[in-house]
Design a protein around this motif. Structure first.
Motif, short mmCIF file in Angstrom:
data_model
loop_
_atom_site.label_atom_id
_atom_site.label_comp_id
_atom_site.label_asym_id
_atom_site.label_seq_id
_atom_site.Cartn_x
_atom_site.Cartn_y
_atom_site.Cartn_z
N GLY A 103 26.21 48.43 27.23
CA GLY A 103 25.94 47.56 28.36
C GLY A 103 26.39 46.13 28.15
N GLN A 104 26.33 45.67 26.92
CA GLN A 104 26.64 44.27 26.67
C GLN A 104 27.23 44.13 25.27
N SER A 105 28.27 43.37 25.15
CA SER A 105 28.88 43.13 23.85
C SER A 105 28.40 41.78 23.35
N PHE A 106 28.08 41.72 22.07
CA PHE A 106 27.62 40.47 21.48
C PHE A 106 28.75 39.74 20.77
N GLU A 107 29.98 40.22 20.89
CA GLU A 107 31.12 39.57 20.29
C GLU A 107 31.69 38.56 21.28
N ASP A 108 32.17 37.46 20.75
CA ASP A 108 32.81 36.49 21.64
C ASP A 108 34.31 36.68 21.57
N GLU A 109 35.04 36.02 22.45
CA GLU A 109 36.47 36.23 22.57
C GLU A 109 37.29 35.23 21.78
N ARG A 110 36.66 34.48 20.92
CA ARG A 110 37.41 33.51 20.12
C ARG A 110 38.25 34.24 19.08
N GLY A 111 39.50 33.85 18.95
CA GLY A 111 40.39 34.42 17.95
C GLY A 111 41.00 35.76 18.35
N ILE A 112 40.79 36.18 19.58
CA ILE A 112 41.34 37.46 20.03
C ILE A 112 42.58 37.18 20.86
N GLU A 113 43.66 37.88 20.54
CA GLU A 113 44.90 37.71 21.31
C GLU A 113 45.06 38.94 22.20
N PHE A 114 45.03 38.75 23.50
CA PHE A 114 45.14 39.85 24.44
C PHE A 114 46.58 40.31 24.56
N ALA A 115 46.77 41.59 24.87
CA ALA A 115 48.11 42.13 25.07
C ALA A 115 48.71 41.56 26.35
N ALA A 116 50.02 41.44 26.35
CA ALA A 116 50.71 40.93 27.54
C ALA A 116 50.56 41.94 28.66
N ARG A 117 50.24 41.47 29.85
CA ARG A 117 49.98 42.35 30.99
C ARG A 117 50.87 41.99 32.16
N GLN A 118 50.97 42.96 33.06
CA GLN A 118 51.69 42.76 34.31
C GLN A 118 50.90 43.42 35.43
N GLN A 119 51.08 42.95 36.63
CA GLN A 119 50.43 43.55 37.80
C GLN A 119 51.44 44.49 38.46
N VAL A 120 51.03 45.76 38.64
CA VAL A 120 51.90 46.75 39.26
C VAL A 120 51.32 47.09 40.62
N GLY A 121 52.13 46.94 41.67
CA GLY A 121 51.66 47.17 43.03
C GLY A 121 51.92 48.59 43.51
#
Length: 128
Positions: free
Chosen positions: A13-31
């Protein structure tokens, strides 16, 4: 008693990890656009193979990509019938021979439903 109650979180239900130091994958929007006139976008990885169609989240119809990607045509094998499988094992001549043999046995009363054949030389008993 309320002071000693254990408090917890639901599983997943809930994550106790923060998003500091995380590099997200490159994304694109597909219509995508469905035949009912709905249009929507799906976020996908830049490295992902873009599917040509996607299920519409509103009506469930098959929506096609607005980028012009065409779906691949699937090669469908014809259904194998019992006759097809039989012809893989026997030739037509063999099947005709077997049919002739079985018909002779059936007509001679050696095989088949018992109620269709009467034993030769026996008569029905009559009650007195």
């Amino acid at each position: 008693m309320a002071e000693r109650t254990l408090r917890g979180a639901r599983l997943g239900g809930q994550s106790f990890e923060d998003e500091r130091g995380i590099e997200f994958a490159a994304r694109q929007q597909v219509g995508y656009a469905c035949p009912q006139g709905h249009s929507f976008e799906i976020p996908m990885s830049v490295e992902a193979d873009i599917p040509a169609n996607w299920e519409c989240p509103r009506c469930g119809a098959v929506a096609l990509s607005v980028d012009g990607i065409l779906p691949e045509e699937k090669v469908e094998k014809p259904a194998r019938t019992h006759w097809d499988m039989l012809l893989e094992r026997r030739s037509i001549k063999e099947l005709e021979d077997i049919l002739t043999e079985r018909l002779e046995l059936l007509r001679g009363g050696e095989i088949g439903p018992a109620h269709l054949h009467r034993a030769k030389g026996k008569k029905k008993k009559t009650s007195a």
